[in-house]
Design a protein around this motif. Structure first.
Motif, PDB file in Angstrom:
ATOM      1  N   VAL A  94       0.804  -1.082  -0.049  1.00  0.00           N
ATOM      2  CA  VAL A  94      -0.020   0.060   0.097  1.00  0.00           C
ATOM      3  C   VAL A  94       0.848   1.322   0.015  1.00  0.00           C
ATOM      4  N   LEU A  95       1.969   1.333   0.971  1.00  0.00           N
ATOM      5  CA  LEU A  95       2.947   2.266   0.809  1.00  0.00           C
ATOM      6  C   LEU A  95       3.551   2.482  -0.623  1.00  0.00           C
ATOM      7  N   GLY A  96       3.831   1.455  -1.140  1.00  0.00           N
ATOM      8  CA  GLY A  96       4.396   1.488  -2.589  1.00  0.00           C
ATOM      9  C   GLY A  96       3.368   2.341  -3.537  1.00  0.00           C
ATOM     10  N   GLY A  97       1.984   1.859  -3.489  1.00  0.00           N
ATOM     11  CA  GLY A  97       1.069   2.616  -4.222  1.00  0.00           C
ATOM     12  C   GLY A  97       1.091   4.087  -3.887  1.00  0.00           C
ATOM     13  N   PHE A  98       1.054   4.373  -2.672  1.00  0.00           N
ATOM     14  CA  PHE A  98       1.142   5.698  -2.218  1.00  0.00           C
ATOM     15  C   PHE A  98       2.167   6.556  -2.608  1.00  0.00           C
ATOM     16  N   SER A  99       3.497   5.942  -2.628  1.00  0.00           N
ATOM     17  CA  SER A  99       4.601   6.638  -3.014  1.00  0.00           C
ATOM     18  C   SER A  99       4.460   6.889  -4.647  1.00  0.00           C
ATOM     19  N   ASP A 168      -4.617  -4.812  -4.888  1.00  0.00           N
ATOM     20  CA  ASP A 168      -3.372  -4.493  -4.909  1.00  0.00           C
ATOM     21  C   ASP A 168      -2.909  -3.426  -5.456  1.00  0.00           C
ATOM     22  N   HIS A 169      -3.004  -2.282  -4.492  1.00  0.00           N
ATOM     23  CA  HIS A 169      -2.553  -0.790  -4.806  1.00  0.00           C
ATOM     24  C   HIS A 169      -1.255  -0.904  -5.171  1.00  0.00           C
ATOM     25  N   ASN A 170      -0.488  -1.558  -4.923  1.00  0.00           N
ATOM     26  CA  ASN A 170       1.029  -1.579  -5.712  1.00  0.00           C
ATOM     27  C   ASN A 170       1.063  -1.877  -7.092  1.00  0.00           C
ATOM     28  N   LEU A 171       0.132  -2.777  -7.698  1.00  0.00           N
ATOM     29  CA  LEU A 171       0.012  -3.033  -8.961  1.00  0.00           C
ATOM     30  C   LEU A 171      -0.882  -2.063  -9.641  1.00  0.00           C
ATOM     31  N   ARG A 172      -1.777  -1.670  -8.860  1.00  0.00           N
ATOM     32  CA  ARG A 172      -2.837  -0.565  -9.381  1.00  0.00           C
ATOM     33  C   ARG A 172      -1.882   0.833  -9.921  1.00  0.00           C
ATOM     34  N   ALA A 173      -0.944   1.079  -8.887  1.00  0.00           N
ATOM     35  CA  ALA A 173      -0.007   2.387  -9.111  1.00  0.00           C
ATOM     36  C   ALA A 173       0.664   1.996 -10.579  1.00  0.00           C
ATOM     37  N   LEU A 223      -4.136   8.237  -4.209  1.00  0.00           N
ATOM     38  CA  LEU A 223      -3.887   8.911  -2.906  1.00  0.00           C
ATOM     39  C   LEU A 223      -5.051   8.556  -1.911  1.00  0.00           C
ATOM     40  N   ARG A 224      -6.486   8.992  -2.528  1.00  0.00           N
ATOM     41  CA  ARG A 224      -7.398   8.795  -1.532  1.00  0.00           C
ATOM     42  C   ARG A 224      -7.618   7.214  -1.149  1.00  0.00           C
ATOM     43  N   GLU A 225      -7.197   6.295  -1.826  1.00  0.00           N
ATOM     44  CA  GLU A 225      -7.411   4.954  -1.710  1.00  0.00           C
ATOM     45  C   GLU A 225      -6.395   4.496  -0.629  1.00  0.00           C
ATOM     46  N   THR A 226      -5.066   4.701  -0.876  1.00  0.00           N
ATOM     47  CA  THR A 226      -3.802   4.600   0.072  1.00  0.00           C
ATOM     48  C   THR A 226      -3.811   5.222   1.146  1.00  0.00           C
ATOM     49  N   GLY A 227      -4.097   6.612   1.304  1.00  0.00           N
ATOM     50  CA  GLY A 227      -3.920   7.154   2.456  1.00  0.00           C
ATOM     51  C   GLY A 227      -4.548   6.881   3.742  1.00  0.00           C
ATOM     52  N   PRO A 228      -5.862   6.665   3.468  1.00  0.00           N
ATOM     53  CA  PRO A 228      -6.562   6.307   4.619  1.00  0.00           C
ATOM     54  C   PRO A 228      -6.176   4.947   5.197  1.00  0.00           C
ATOM     55  N   ILE A 229      -5.781   3.901   4.400  1.00  0.00           N
ATOM     56  CA  ILE A 229      -5.227   2.841   4.703  1.00  0.00           C
ATOM     57  C   ILE A 229      -3.986   2.940   5.727  1.00  0.00           C
ATOM     58  N   LEU A 230      -2.876   3.761   5.256  1.00  0.00           N
ATOM     59  CA  LEU A 230      -1.776   3.842   6.017  1.00  0.00           C
ATOM     60  C   LEU A 230      -2.145   4.980   7.393  1.00  0.00           C
ATOM     61  N   LEU A 231      -3.298   5.537   7.406  1.00  0.00           N
ATOM     62  CA  LEU A 231      -3.585   6.171   8.632  1.00  0.00           C
ATOM     63  C   LEU A 231      -4.365   5.545   9.428  1.00  0.00           C
ATOM     64  N   HIS A 259     -12.769  -0.424  17.788  1.00  0.00           N
ATOM     65  CA  HIS A 259     -11.878   0.190  16.796  1.00  0.00           C
ATOM     66  C   HIS A 259     -11.671  -0.895  15.768  1.00  0.00           C
ATOM     67  N   ILE A 260     -11.756  -0.403  14.542  1.00  0.00           N
ATOM     68  CA  ILE A 260     -11.532  -1.302  13.347  1.00  0.00           C
ATOM     69  C   ILE A 260     -10.788  -0.547  12.468  1.00  0.00           C
ATOM     70  N   TRP A 261      -9.838  -1.084  11.817  1.00  0.00           N
ATOM     71  CA  TRP A 261      -8.911  -0.517  11.068  1.00  0.00           C
ATOM     72  C   TRP A 261      -8.033  -1.399   9.992  1.00  0.00           C
ATOM     73  N   LYS A 262      -7.650  -1.106   8.919  1.00  0.00           N
ATOM     74  CA  LYS A 262      -6.998  -2.051   8.097  1.00  0.00           C
ATOM     75  C   LYS A 262      -5.380  -2.033   8.427  1.00  0.00           C
ATOM     76  N   VAL A 263      -4.918  -3.395   8.287  1.00  0.00           N
ATOM     77  CA  VAL A 263      -3.765  -3.922   8.498  1.00  0.00           C
ATOM     78  C   VAL A 263      -3.116  -4.285   7.051  1.00  0.00           C
ATOM     79  N   GLY A 264      -3.771  -4.350   6.149  1.00  0.00           N
ATOM     80  CA  GLY A 264      -3.130  -4.664   4.837  1.00  0.00           C
ATOM     81  C   GLY A 264      -4.187  -4.038   3.743  1.00  0.00           C
ATOM     82  N   ALA A 265      -4.093  -4.243   2.531  1.00  0.00           N
ATOM     83  CA  ALA A 265      -4.663  -3.857   1.555  1.00  0.00           C
ATOM     84  C   ALA A 265      -6.274  -4.138   1.505  1.00  0.00           C
ATOM     85  N   ASN A 266      -6.514  -5.500   2.185  1.00  0.00           N
ATOM     86  CA  ASN A 266      -7.555  -6.266   1.984  1.00  0.00           C
ATOM     87  C   ASN A 266      -8.255  -6.840   3.299  1.00  0.00           C
TER      88      ASN A 266
END
Length: 322
Positions: A94-99, A168-173, A223-231, A259-266
């Motif tokens: 996900v970080l790769g996609g954000f970068s 797969d945000h990395n491949l989507r990027a 950025l809108r897809e990956t940012g919230p996951i990283l945060l 509390h519910i949050w993402k620990v990965g892309a899915n």
């Protein structure tokens, strides 16, 4: 002292997206893009086409982005079971996609600056040569997009839970970078053809601006897809409400904290604290959430209410954090 192992109560924290074919095809696209990049920068400089030069230079950032994509895959796989990462390396891709999305934004900015400069200071354009190189670049981009598109929608996941829709945000990027290449190549060809046959030389740098606007939109979307996951943004409100109802419709349970949050892309992790007069084993409450497959890591805290009536946080004036 326990005489048995804890295996029964333990589970994997591997939430990475395994996409070997996507990684391999990204390498091929990296090679094609690098070769085309050198050709377009060289030709754009010699033949004086801003649209072609811009296409070549932003291809350079795409080469860097593809290297980020490949690095993210390898790093996530290598450290998948490293205890230094609390919930595994699911967010690395996900970080790769954000970068890469940031790189797309930089490409758009450079294109705008260079195009505006060419509008203010027009240069002589060698149309035939520039059109030839731009056409080759477009063909390379279309082939690359086809290669990545195949894996963009179909891949499997390393975690034991299978879901219907994977990301797969990395491949989507990487895919968006190729689309950006194809777009700018197409705009370059249109501008060069118009300049050659209609004398509209001004269209060449204008197309650079148009391409920058479109690429900016793609960058913003990623950025809108990956940012919230990283945060560690929470799950959608409707889905969260269903999870809450699944707990509170059982007996007299009241959720005091969730509390519910993402620990990965899915995959999502959840920490839920509940109050009840009729406490059960935590496995009972986990079974209530079994239909929600996105919850890959669930922690339940059960507190028994011994003095009725039991005042919930809402009634006592304390807001429930969900």
């Amino acid at each position: 002292m326990h005489a048995h192992t804890l295996t029964r109560w333990q589970h994997s924290h591997d939430f990475i997206t395994i996409n070997n074919k996507g990684e391999q095809r990204t390498r091929y696209v990296l090679l094609l893009t690098a070769v085309t990049m050198v050709a377009e920068i060289f030709a754009g400089s010699i033949y004086g086409s801003m649209a072609l030069l811009a296409d070549g230079w932003h291809m350079a950032t795409h080469v860097a982005a593809f290297m980020i994509t490949i690095f993210a895959y390898r790093y996530a796989r290598k450290h998948a079971n490293d205890p230094a990462f609390t919930f595994g390396t699911g967010k690395v891709t996900v970080l790769g996609g954000f970068s890469s999305a940031v790189a797309l934004a930089v490409v758009a900015l450079v294109m705008v600056v260079e195009s505006l400069e060419r509008i203010m200071n027009p240069q002589v354009i060698h149309f035939n040569e520039a059109i030839t190189v731009a056409t080759i670049g477009l063909l390379v981009n279309l082939v690359s997009a086809f290669m990545l598109k195949d894996e963009h929608a179909h891949h499997h996941h390393g975690h034991t839970h299978e879901h219907n829709h994977r990301h797969d945000h990395n491949l989507r990027a990487a895919y968006l970078h190729v689309l950006a290449d194809a777009l700018t190549s197409l705009l370059a060809i249109i501008a060069l053809m118009a300049g050659k046959h209609a004398g509209w030389n001004w269209l060449d740098p204008v197309m650079g601006v148009v391409g920058a606007v479109v690429i900016t939109r793609w960058s913003y979307g990623l950025l809108r897809e990956t940012g919230p996951i990283l945060l560690d943004a929470s799950i959608e409100k409707e889905y969260r409400r269903k999870i809450l109802d699944a707990i509170e419709k059982d007996a007299d349970n009241k959720v005091s904290d969730m509390h519910i949050w993402k620990v990965g892309a899915n995959d999502y992790a959840a920490i839920i604290s509940l109050v009840t007069h009729f406490p059960n084993a935590t496995e009972h409450y986990k079974n209530l959430l079994r239909p929600y497959e996105q919850l890959s890591h669930v922690t339940i805290e059960v507190q028994e209410c011994k003095e009725p009536p039991c005042i919930t946080p809402q009634l006592s004036g304390q807001p429930l954090q969900r």
